[in-house]
Every structure is written in C-alpha cells, then in structure tokens.
Motif scaffolding. Structure first.
Motif, PDB file in Angstrom:
ATOM      1  N   VAL A   1      34.258  44.984  53.313  1.00 61.23           N
ATOM      2  CA  VAL A   1      34.990  46.090  52.701  1.00 61.23           C
ATOM      3  C   VAL A   1      34.480  46.338  51.293  1.00 61.23           C
ATOM      4  O   VAL A   1      34.022  45.427  50.607  1.00 61.23           O
ATOM      5  CB  VAL A   1      36.509  45.822  52.680  1.00 61.23           C
ATOM      6  CG1 VAL A   1      37.061  45.732  54.089  1.00 61.23           C
ATOM      7  CG2 VAL A   1      36.845  44.570  51.917  1.00 61.23           C
ATOM      8  N   GLU A   2      34.555  47.587  50.885  1.00 65.16           N
ATOM      9  CA  GLU A   2      34.126  48.000  49.550  1.00 65.16           C
ATOM     10  C   GLU A   2      35.298  47.917  48.580  1.00 65.16           C
ATOM     11  O   GLU A   2      36.462  47.943  48.993  1.00 65.16           O
ATOM     12  CB  GLU A   2      33.612  49.450  49.584  1.00 65.16           C
ATOM     13  CG  GLU A   2      32.409  49.658  50.471  1.00 65.16           C
ATOM     14  CD  GLU A   2      31.158  48.968  49.961  1.00 65.16           C
ATOM     15  OE1 GLU A   2      30.990  48.843  48.726  1.00 65.16           O
ATOM     16  OE2 GLU A   2      30.341  48.546  50.803  1.00 65.16           O
ATOM     17  N   ALA A   3      34.999  47.845  47.304  1.00 64.00           N
ATOM     18  CA  ALA A   3      36.039  47.879  46.274  1.00 64.00           C
ATOM     19  C   ALA A   3      36.812  49.190  46.401  1.00 64.00           C
ATOM     20  O   ALA A   3      36.226  50.246  46.570  1.00 64.00           O
ATOM     21  CB  ALA A   3      35.419  47.761  44.889  1.00 64.00           C
ATOM     22  N   GLY A   4      38.132  49.105  46.367  1.00 66.66           N
ATOM     23  CA  GLY A   4      38.981  50.285  46.483  1.00 66.66           C
ATOM     24  C   GLY A   4      39.383  50.628  47.911  1.00 66.66           C
ATOM     25  O   GLY A   4      40.216  51.497  48.120  1.00 66.66           O
ATOM     26  N   GLN A   5      38.814  49.950  48.889  1.00 70.20           N
ATOM     27  CA  GLN A   5      39.156  50.219  50.295  1.00 70.20           C
ATOM     28  C   GLN A   5      40.510  49.586  50.617  1.00 70.20           C
ATOM     29  O   GLN A   5      40.807  48.471  50.210  1.00 70.20           O
ATOM     30  CB  GLN A   5      38.077  49.655  51.219  1.00 70.20           C
ATOM     31  CG  GLN A   5      38.318  49.944  52.684  1.00 70.20           C
ATOM     32  CD  GLN A   5      37.156  49.473  53.552  1.00 70.20           C
ATOM     33  OE1 GLN A   5      36.043  49.293  53.079  1.00 70.20           O
ATOM     34  NE2 GLN A   5      37.436  49.272  54.823  1.00 70.20           N
ATOM     35  N   THR A   6      41.336  50.312  51.370  1.00 69.26           N
ATOM     36  CA  THR A   6      42.651  49.817  51.757  1.00 69.26           C
ATOM     37  C   THR A   6      42.509  48.680  52.751  1.00 69.26           C
ATOM     38  O   THR A   6      41.792  48.793  53.740  1.00 69.26           O
ATOM     39  CB  THR A   6      43.500  50.949  52.353  1.00 69.26           C
ATOM     40  OG1 THR A   6      43.633  51.995  51.385  1.00 69.26           O
ATOM     41  CG2 THR A   6      44.883  50.457  52.753  1.00 69.26           C
ATOM     42  N   LEU A   7      43.227  47.584  52.491  1.00 71.92           N
ATOM     43  CA  LEU A   7      43.194  46.410  53.358  1.00 71.92           C
ATOM     44  C   LEU A   7      44.419  46.338  54.262  1.00 71.92           C
ATOM     45  O   LEU A   7      44.329  45.923  55.419  1.00 71.92           O
ATOM     46  CB  LEU A   7      43.128  45.139  52.514  1.00 71.92           C
ATOM     47  CG  LEU A   7      41.937  45.006  51.579  1.00 71.92           C
ATOM     48  CD1 LEU A   7      42.117  43.798  50.675  1.00 71.92           C
ATOM     49  CD2 LEU A   7      40.663  44.901  52.384  1.00 71.92           C
ATOM     50  N   CYS A   8      45.582  46.728  53.723  1.00 80.15           N
ATOM     51  CA  CYS A   8      46.829  46.648  54.474  1.00 80.15           C
ATOM     52  C   CYS A   8      47.898  47.419  53.713  1.00 80.15           C
ATOM     53  O   CYS A   8      47.628  47.989  52.655  1.00 80.15           O
ATOM     54  CB  CYS A   8      47.266  45.198  54.658  1.00 80.15           C
ATOM     55  SG  CYS A   8      47.714  44.372  53.116  1.00 80.15           S
TER      56      CYS A   8
END
Length: 158
Positions: A109-116
């Motif tokens: 995942v990239e910085a700023g991407q939603t994880l949950c």
C-alpha cells in the motif's frame, strides 16, 4: 479561525440551501456538509510502533516453555511494525458488507491509502497508511471491537 467564527459560518450555511461548503488556507481547512450521507472522517494512524514480542511464558507452563517454536516468531516480528487503532470503535475491513476489503495480506500500500474503517459513535473513520508498506497480517476480524492502541495491521516498511 476561532470557534465564534465557525459557529457563525455554520449558522449562515444552515439558513441557506447550501449542502456543502469548503474553505482552505495555508493554516487550516474547513469542510461543512449537510444531508443524510454517512459522514466519513479521515484519520491518520499515529506513529507506528514496532511489533512487541510475545510476553515471556512463566516456567510453570512446561509445555509452552519447552517448545522452541514459540521463540522463533517473536524474533521475526522485530522486523515488522504495527499500525495501531487511533480510536476506540469497531473495525471494518471493507466499506460495506458486500464490498471487497480495502487491503489483503501481501498487498503493498502507498502512503495515504485507506487500510480500513474504525466506526466510533456512528462516524466512519478511514485509517490511512502513513508510509508505503506491505501488509503482513491483519490483526482484527471484520466487525470486531478495537481499543485505542490495539494493533490493526502488522506491516513491513517498503
């Protein structure tokens, strides 16, 4: 902008039929939305802490103390970081029950991407990655309650 200005701005907006207002300057950003859409709050997770090794097993538990396999995963976890929950709430892996999860084990995942999402008091708080990383483990099950600081993900910085 102080609270008095914000209150008067909200009053002006509620007295009109405006449904969304956004204002931004170099110091702050204000977004006001009206309507029945569910509110989504973006929350950056706090600083990541290295995964803690398993607590030492007391000598009174001979079966666990004798198994050297219990020691090996703790040493491997030192290379990983955890993403803790910034708030108390309910963990959701996907935006809706019939949607795919935001991330799966093995995803980068990239910085700023939603994880949950962590729902707290009917507010859906999107938890975002603060840096590029690989998901090693998802520590919570969908719809499971979480406490402040609970590990949500075990990640490896990329």
């Amino acid at each position: 902008m102080d609270i008095k200005d914000i209150k008067s701005l909200i009053k002006v907006i509620t007295d009109t039929d405006i449904t969304e207002f956004e204002m931004e300057n170099e110091e702050q950003r204000i977004v006001i939305k009206r309507g029945s859409e569910p509110e989504v709050v973006h929350v950056s997770a706090p600083a990541y802490a290295p995964a803690q090794p398993a607590a030492p097993v007391p000598a009174a538990a001979p079966a666990a103390a004798a198994a050297p396999a219990d020691v090996a995963p703790a040493a491997v976890n030192d290379q990983y970081d955890t993403i803790p929950s910034p708030i108390v709430g309910t963990f959701y892996a996907a935006p809706s029950p019939d949607s795919d999860p935001y991330v799966k084990v093995g995803d980068v995942v990239e910085a700023g991407q939603t994880l949950c999402i962590v729902e707290a008091m009917k507010l859906m708080n999107e938890i975002e990655a603060e840096f590029k990383c690989k998901i090693i483990e998802i520590s919570k099950a969908n719809a499971q309650p979480v406490e402040f600081g609970d590990a949500l993900f075990v990640v490896e910085k990329v």
